[in-house]
Design a protein around this motif. Structure first.
Motif, PDB file in Angstrom:
ATOM      1  N   SER A  57      -5.082   1.010   4.177  1.00  0.00           N
ATOM      2  CA  SER A  57      -4.912   2.294   3.490  1.00  0.00           C
ATOM      3  C   SER A  57      -6.256   2.935   3.136  1.00  0.00           C
TER       4      SER A  57
ATOM      5  N   PRO B 114       0.802  -1.225   0.000  1.00  0.00           N
ATOM      6  CA  PRO B 114       0.000   0.000   0.000  1.00  0.00           C
ATOM      7  C   PRO B 114       0.835   1.276   0.000  1.00  0.00           C
TER       8      PRO B 114
ATOM      9  N   GLU C 112       0.396   4.357  -2.621  1.00  0.00           N
ATOM     10  CA  GLU C 112       0.161   5.747  -2.257  1.00  0.00           C
ATOM     11  C   GLU C 112       1.158   6.673  -2.947  1.00  0.00           C
TER      12      GLU C 112
END
Length: 276
Positions: free
Chosen positions: A71, A36, A40
């Motif tokens: 997330s 994650p 991002e």
């Protein structure tokens, strides 16, 4: 302003979810794990707010792991279920605390050893169960499978289907056959499509071909049934997610603001029931 959504990304940890299809020589850039935090950073680089994570293996365990990622940038998960078995029972077994993050199901139809997998009666029953749960089904097929997909979509009008990567045009050497198949699929009102998986086409330098491909999709589906996806991290095998996002913006620049919004946010939100 509505959030921008990348409707097609992947995450994998090869210790738990092996990816044997990754060639360490020709695919060295993606021959690693993607978490994650990596997602991002990619979303920040492309100026996109959120993403739908899509399964990369036919594994219920992978789906549970994807659903558990904390997330806030992951707004939905397209997981996997055994569609030749009782899907409702499998969905009910998911942890209630994360079940709402499941927005769709996908099976790797394009590599399934059964060329008629989509047309199996038990799969048809499972698709109806998905429709009853208001879950969409991602169609990952090659261009030669598009007519078969169109038949299945027509047989299940109460189920939402989205064809990934514009039906495999990047792997097709039959442009006319691909177009005919995509248009046949688009004639079904419950069929949608992702402008994704084309970074490799773009990196080939044939801008005219890319414009034609996206132009066919726009004419066949209309912006209200099209959604943007990067297909990251596989996009790294081509021009990369930043260049791909820029290319899509250029390809849809002449559309109205409402039509551009549909492709970059609205269609994905509506199809996957992501909310505002």
């Amino acid at each position: 302003m509505s959030r921008l959504i990348d409707a097609h990304v992947h995450l994998w940890n090869r210790a738990t979810d092996p990816q044997p299809w990754i060639d360490p020589t020709t695919m060295a850039v993606i021959d690693r794990d993607f978490a994650p935090a990596d997602l991002e950073r990619m979303l920040d680089a492309t100026g996109v707010d959120a993403a739908v994570v899509v399964q990369s293996s036919n594994s219920a365990a992978e789906t549970r792991r994807l659903l558990a990622h904390p997330s806030s940038r992951i707004v939905g998960v397209v997981g996997w279920a055994e569609l030749t078995a009782d899907v409702a029972e499998q969905l009910d077994e998911l942890d209630p605390s994360v079940r709402a993050r499941l927005v769709g199901i996908r099976h790797l139809v394009h590599v399934d050893p059964d060329p008629a997998w989509l047309e199996r009666p038990d799969v048809g029953t499972a698709l109806e169960q998905l429709g009853a749960r208001d879950l969409g089904f991602d169609l990952v097929v090659r261009s030669w499978q598009l007519p078969q997909a169109a038949t299945v979509v027509a047989a299940h009008p109460g189920v939402r289907f989205v064809v990934d990567h514009l039906g495999g045009i990047a792997e097709s050497d039959d442009d006319a056959g691909w177009e005919a198949g995509l248009r046949e699929l688009a004639a079904r009102p419950n069929a949608f499509a992702k402008i994704s998986g084309l970074a490799g086409v773009m990196s080939g330098g044939d801008g005219a071909h890319l414009r034609r491909v996206v132009g066919v999709a726009l004419d066949a589906f209309g912006p209200e049934r099209l959604m943007f996806g990067s297909d990251w991290p596989l996009a790294e095998l081509g021009a990369g997610p930043v260049a791909w996002r820029r290319a899509v913006d250029e390809l849809i620049a002449e559309l109205s603001p409402a039509e551009r919004h549909a492709i970059t946010s609205g269609t994905a939100s509506a199809f996957y029931r992501l909310g505002p």
